[in-house]
Motif scaffolding. Structure first.
Motif, PDB file in Angstrom:
ATOM      1  N   GLU A 142       0.828  -1.213   0.000  1.00  0.00           N
ATOM      2  CA  GLU A 142       0.000   0.000   0.000  1.00  0.00           C
ATOM      3  C   GLU A 142       0.856   1.255   0.000  1.00  0.00           C
ATOM      4  OE1 GLU A 142      -2.325  -0.611   3.488  1.00  0.00           O
ATOM      5  OE2 GLU A 142      -3.978  -1.582   2.402  1.00  0.00           O
ATOM      6  N   GLU A 143       1.922   1.264   0.796  1.00  0.00           N
ATOM      7  CA  GLU A 143       2.784   2.451   0.876  1.00  0.00           C
ATOM      8  C   GLU A 143       3.559   2.653  -0.416  1.00  0.00           C
ATOM      9  OE1 GLU A 143       3.623   2.331   5.720  1.00  0.00           O
ATOM     10  OE2 GLU A 143       4.908   1.207   4.334  1.00  0.00           O
ATOM     11  N   ASN A 144       3.966   1.572  -1.074  1.00  0.00           N
ATOM     12  CA  ASN A 144       4.646   1.691  -2.370  1.00  0.00           C
ATOM     13  C   ASN A 144       3.713   2.311  -3.405  1.00  0.00           C
ATOM     14  OD1 ASN A 144       7.485   0.544  -3.102  1.00  0.00           O
ATOM     15  ND2 ASN A 144       6.750  -0.820  -1.481  1.00  0.00           N
ATOM     16  N   ILE A 145       2.485   1.815  -3.469  1.00  0.00           N
ATOM     17  CA  ILE A 145       1.536   2.327  -4.460  1.00  0.00           C
ATOM     18  C   ILE A 145       1.198   3.788  -4.198  1.00  0.00           C
ATOM     19  CG2 ILE A 145      -0.824   2.083  -5.349  1.00  0.00           C
ATOM     20  CD1 ILE A 145      -0.573  -0.933  -4.819  1.00  0.00           C
ATOM     21  N   GLY A 146       1.092   4.167  -2.940  1.00  0.00           N
ATOM     22  CA  GLY A 146       0.716   5.532  -2.598  1.00  0.00           C
ATOM     23  C   GLY A 146       1.866   6.514  -2.541  1.00  0.00           C
ATOM     24  N   ALA A 157      -5.689   6.821   0.272  1.00  0.00           N
ATOM     25  CA  ALA A 157      -6.258   5.527   0.645  1.00  0.00           C
ATOM     26  C   ALA A 157      -7.258   5.042  -0.401  1.00  0.00           C
ATOM     27  CB  ALA A 157      -6.911   5.612   2.017  1.00  0.00           C
ATOM     28  N   ARG A 158      -8.098   5.958  -0.900  1.00  0.00           N
ATOM     29  CA  ARG A 158      -9.079   5.585  -1.927  1.00  0.00           C
ATOM     30  C   ARG A 158      -8.386   5.128  -3.210  1.00  0.00           C
ATOM     31  NH1 ARG A 158     -11.856  10.166  -0.034  1.00  0.00           N
ATOM     32  NH2 ARG A 158     -11.036  11.411  -1.762  1.00  0.00           N
ATOM     33  N   ARG A 159      -7.378   5.911  -3.632  1.00  0.00           N
ATOM     34  CA  ARG A 159      -6.686   5.581  -4.883  1.00  0.00           C
ATOM     35  C   ARG A 159      -5.907   4.273  -4.743  1.00  0.00           C
ATOM     36  NH1 ARG A 159      -7.216   5.812 -10.202  1.00  0.00           N
ATOM     37  NH2 ARG A 159      -5.238   6.110 -11.310  1.00  0.00           N
ATOM     38  N   VAL A 160      -5.259   4.056  -3.616  1.00  0.00           N
ATOM     39  CA  VAL A 160      -4.512   2.813  -3.396  1.00  0.00           C
ATOM     40  C   VAL A 160      -5.464   1.623  -3.434  1.00  0.00           C
ATOM     41  CG1 VAL A 160      -3.212   1.473  -1.691  1.00  0.00           C
ATOM     42  CG2 VAL A 160      -2.597   3.862  -2.149  1.00  0.00           C
ATOM     43  N   SER A 161      -6.625   1.774  -2.823  1.00  0.00           N
ATOM     44  CA  SER A 161      -7.617   0.701  -2.843  1.00  0.00           C
ATOM     45  C   SER A 161      -8.065   0.392  -4.274  1.00  0.00           C
ATOM     46  CB  SER A 161      -8.819   1.092  -1.987  1.00  0.00           C
ATOM     47  OG  SER A 161      -9.802   0.088  -2.011  1.00  0.00           O
ATOM     48  N   GLU A 162      -8.270   1.434  -5.080  1.00  0.00           N
ATOM     49  CA  GLU A 162      -8.645   1.247  -6.485  1.00  0.00           C
ATOM     50  C   GLU A 162      -7.560   0.496  -7.246  1.00  0.00           C
ATOM     51  OE1 GLU A 162      -9.275   5.086  -8.130  1.00  0.00           O
ATOM     52  OE2 GLU A 162     -11.026   5.547  -6.879  1.00  0.00           O
ATOM     53  N   MET A 163      -6.307   0.871  -7.012  1.00  0.00           N
ATOM     54  CA  MET A 163      -5.198   0.247  -7.714  1.00  0.00           C
ATOM     55  C   MET A 163      -5.017  -1.211  -7.304  1.00  0.00           C
ATOM     56  SD  MET A 163      -3.801   2.332  -9.914  1.00  0.00           S
ATOM     57  CE  MET A 163      -5.512   2.643 -10.296  1.00  0.00           C
ATOM     58  N   LEU A 164      -5.186  -1.494  -6.004  1.00  0.00           N
ATOM     59  CA  LEU A 164      -5.064  -2.880  -5.543  1.00  0.00           C
ATOM     60  C   LEU A 164      -6.140  -3.759  -6.176  1.00  0.00           C
ATOM     61  CD1 LEU A 164      -4.242  -2.368  -1.753  1.00  0.00           C
ATOM     62  CD2 LEU A 164      -2.777  -3.471  -3.461  1.00  0.00           C
ATOM     63  N   GLU A 165      -7.333  -3.211  -6.315  1.00  0.00           N
ATOM     64  CA  GLU A 165      -8.403  -3.974  -6.955  1.00  0.00           C
ATOM     65  C   GLU A 165      -8.114  -4.170  -8.437  1.00  0.00           C
ATOM     66  OE1 GLU A 165     -13.272  -3.859  -7.515  1.00  0.00           O
ATOM     67  OE2 GLU A 165     -12.270  -2.379  -6.238  1.00  0.00           O
ATOM     68  N   LEU A 166      -7.569  -3.145  -9.067  1.00  0.00           N
ATOM     69  CA  LEU A 166      -7.254  -3.204 -10.491  1.00  0.00           C
ATOM     70  C   LEU A 166      -6.249  -4.305 -10.798  1.00  0.00           C
ATOM     71  CD1 LEU A 166      -7.745  -1.689 -13.244  1.00  0.00           C
ATOM     72  CD2 LEU A 166      -5.658  -0.407 -12.732  1.00  0.00           C
TER      73      LEU A 166
END
Length: 352
Positions: free
Chosen positions: A93-97, A111-120
């Protein structure tokens, strides 16, 4: 106007010109691959687009804005590297954000954008892990999500799959293409793997010695190679020498057999030229509509499962041909005399 516009780009390291007058227009949402062997200049072009290398000359525009003199962090470009380049002390999560944090976005938005990316990327349940706890394919997915999180205008991928095993490479390249289509992002993908480029690209730029030898769709690159290098580098190719009998009429002598190519040849009568053909265009025996027939002898037979690769010794060299496996018909024996045939339209006349 093209979304990514590269004009007269050149790069020299000392006296060595590694990129020579490179020109390319890429449309918004297009997936373009740079394909070529090591040292051909493809990664150097990518690094100049990214802002990691300064061009010796030329111009780069993104969505009409000149970026040639801008530093990398002001170009709004996402970059995925061959070696993942994840921060080992940060969680997934910290890497993506990370890029979003550097840009000053709030915690809730990150947090919202990281969640979107993890789902993607299909890793929603692994956000709290560290890179060393992930497989190579998972790490590269995280690297892709990190590059996409700040919503870049262009996504650059520098041989992102070369460190992975074959099965993971195939699944991940399909995943990259799906994500790119879903987001509609413009992407440039660097690879030396022809199958990779052919399978996922809208267009391919085949590079050779710093020059774009040919730009076209995968279908065009494979079936209508513009130069000898493109023809030999992309796919398997048969090469045979032929003697020009009548250049204006397109008549040549191939393996002792006169062949009319129905096209004007640039060579002079009596000159030797190179003809090329793909293995799948050559048939054992006399195929219906095949007007070029050569006699030969079976030199090799390689059973590859669904496909059988056969090499036939003919006057002038070895010809490879591919045929589908048929359970009720075993392949021919080595040493057997055979005829092979193909339509004259499938013979390529190669330029230098």
């Amino acid at each position: 106007m093209a979304f990514l516009d590269i004009q007269h780009l050149e790069k020299s390291f000392g006296p060595t010109r590694v990129v020579k007058d490179f020109n390319l227009n890429i449309e918004k949402g297009e997936f373009v691959s740079f394909l070529g062997p090591s040292g051909c200049g493809k990664t150097t072009v990518l690094r100049m687009v990214a802002g990691f290398e300064t061009p010796t000359s030329g111009a780069i525009r993104i969505d009409g804005r000149g970026v040639t003199g801008l530093p990398a962090n002001r170009r709004n470009i996402g970059m995925v590297f061959q070696g993942y380049a994840l921060f080992p002390n940060l969680t997934v999560e910290e890497n993506i954000g990370f890029g979003l944090k550097v840009a000053g976005e709030g915690k809730a938005a990150i947090a919202r954008r990281v969640s979107e990316m993890l789902e993607l990327i299909g890793l929603s349940d692994l956000g709290g892990r560290y890179p060393f706890q992930l497989s190579g394919g998972q790490q590269q997915r995280v690297a892709l999500a990190r590059a996409l999180a700040p919503r870049p205008q262009v996504l650059l991928l520098d041989e992102p799959l070369s460190a992975l095993d074959a099965k993971v490479r195939i699944s991940l390249r399909e995943e990259i293409r799906r994500i790119q289509r879903d987001l509609g992002i413009t992407a440039v993908f660097v690879t030396h793997d022809q199958e990779e480029a052919l399978s996922i690209s809208d267009r391919i730029v085949v590079m050779h010695q710093g020059v774009a030898d040919q730009v076209g769709t995968p279908f065009e690159i494979y079936n209508r190679p513009a130069t000898r290098f493109v023809a030999q580098f992309v796919g398997t190719l048969n090469l045979l020498d032929a003697d020009v009998m009548d250049a204006a009429a397109g008549k040549v002598r191939l393996g002792g057999v006169p062949v009319v190519l129905n096209r004007t040849l640039s060579g002079r009568s009596g000159e030797r030229i190179s003809l090329a053909m793909r293995p799948e265009t050559v048939a054992l025996g006399r195929g219906e509509g095949d007007d070029v027939v050569l006699s030969g002898r079976i030199a090799e037979v390689h059973f590859l499962g669904s496909v059988i690769r056969i090499r036939v010794a003919v006057d002038g060299g070895l010809l490879a041909l591919d045929t589908f496996n048929q359970p009720d018909r075993p392949p021919p024996s080595v040493g057997a005399s055979v005829e092979i045939s193909l339509p004259h339209r499938d013979l390529l006349v190669l330029a230098a």
